[in-house]
Design an enzyme around this catalytic site. Structure first.
Site, PDB file in Angstrom:
ATOM      1  N   CYS A 157       0.802  -1.219   0.000  1.00  0.00           N
ATOM      2  CA  CYS A 157       0.000   0.000   0.000  1.00  0.00           C
ATOM      3  C   CYS A 157       0.837   1.273   0.000  1.00  0.00           C
ATOM      4  CB  CYS A 157      -0.946   0.004   1.200  1.00  0.00           C
ATOM      5  SG  CYS A 157      -2.302  -1.191   1.071  1.00  0.00           S
ATOM      6  N   ALA A 158       2.088   1.191   0.437  1.00  0.00           N
ATOM      7  CA  ALA A 158       2.961   2.370   0.427  1.00  0.00           C
ATOM      8  C   ALA A 158       3.593   2.610  -0.937  1.00  0.00           C
ATOM      9  CB  ALA A 158       4.061   2.226   1.479  1.00  0.00           C
TER      10      ALA A 158
END
Length: 365
Positions: A157-158
């Site tokens: 997700c980063a």
């Protein structure tokens, strides 16, 4: 092209001080749309037998803040057991199509051709492609044979924020290089129907598929400048988020403590990441955050002491697309920039590691 053997110290130093700008931003999603009511029904059909209290868990779908998501395949495809071979075949087909769609839109907006791209940074953590996606796209898009390829796996997700920061660094040291940054995720391919846990219920209520692309260049103006980037990884947090390999493919690792962790830790991490840039939280006009989930968005607002509703564009992206992992933060940036970016914004995301990532943006008022 990037020249790692720059022989002139003056020239190298000058290239490092050039402003790096985002010249375009484009997004893409698959054609298959899943509404949340149908998603809950299908999940109950596939996973409900593993939980005596599924009726109670069903509330997760209503509380996720999501109405629609886009999927790599029609929903019926997911109701049958799928091997890692089948999942990989879909990844190679659909991820490549989304890569090309988002890239072509971004190049068109920037007014450049594919053969003008010097570096391609590809971020994806939901499938395995070797050769990687940008290599598979070369014949269809017309990239030069000497283009530098930088495929990145494992950011989760980063990845949208960390990848953007990496692309900016490559543009800065590349003496005017044009960098195409693309992130593609097909989270739906990680659906598992055996050995399921509550994390699987959350993931079937939360994740969707999508892609985003940016053109980044040093030395001339785009719609915003990338003024800095930073990351912070916490020790002993490997079990918070990630993948574990299973016979059918990638199985989700998703700790229910993420919102509480964000509420407790995110402000201190943000202060640490901004301090080397001589910035404080109060200096930031707009935080552009990855909406990991409705509770995570609430936790970030609370941690940064933002007025309630400050992250409504994040909630709107979540409502329309779900959490698409890495591309999601760029979907938010696209909405915010169309409204008009303020002078100072900070993109932020949380991902496996467990890691917080930021990119600082400066725009004309």
């Amino acid at each position: 092209m990037i020249n790692p053997n720059c022989r002139s110290s003056d020239r190298c130093e000058a290239s490092l001080t050039l402003p790096v700008s985002i010249h375009s931003l484009a997004t893409a999603t698959p054609l298959h749309v899943l509404d949340q009511t149908t998603g809950a029904q299908v999940a109950e059909q596939l996973l409900g037998g593993a939980f005596e209290d599924f009726a109670r868990l069903r509330a997760i779908y209503g509380n996720a803040g999501i109405e629609y998501r886009q999927l790599a395949r029609p929903v019926d495809w997911y109701t049958e057991p799928r091997s890692i071979v089948e999942r990989t075949a879909v990844y190679l087909e659909v991820a490549l199509d989304l890569f090309i769609e988002a890239s072509e839109k971004a190049l068109a907006e920037a007014g450049i051709a594919a053969d003008e791209v010097d570096v391609i940074v590809t971020v994806s953590s939901t499938g395995i492609a070797t050769p990687s996606l940008e290599a598979r796209a070369m014949g269809r898009m017309g990239f030069r044979s000497d283009v530098s390829r930088v495929p990145v796996f494992g950011l989760g997700c980063a990845g949208g924020v960390s990848g953007l920061g990496l692309a900016a660094k490559l543009a800065r040291v590349g003496q005017g290089a044009t960098v195409l940054f693309v992130t593609v995720e097909l989270c739906s391919l990680a659906l598992r129907t055996e050995n399921v846990g509550k994390a699987d219920i959350v993931s079937t209520a939360l994740f969707g598929d999508g892609a985003a692309a940016c053109v980044i260049r040093a030395g001339d103006e785009g719609f915003t400048q990338i003024a800095g980037s930073a990351e912070k990884t916490w020790a002993d947090t490997l079990d918070i988020m990630g993948w574990q390999m299973e016979p059918a493919g990638l199985g989700v690792v998703l700790n229910r403590a993420i919102p509480a962790f964000a509420r407790k830790e995110f402000r201190g991490a943000m202060e640490e990441m901004l301090a080397p840039q001589n910035l404080r939280i109060d200096d930031v006009d707009r935080f552009v955050c990855h909406p990991g989930g409705a509770k995570v968005v609430d936790a970030i607002e609370a941690a940064l002491t933002l007025p309630q509703g400050s992250l409504n564009e994040e909630r709107e992206v979540l409502r329309r697309h779900g959490n698409m992992s890495a591309p999601t933060a760029l979907f938010v940036l696209d909405r915010v920039r169309k409204e008009g970016l303020p002078p100072l914004s900070v993109m932020a995301a949380l991902g496996p590691g467990f890691t917080a990532s930021t990119v600082t943006l400066r725009s004309a008022a």
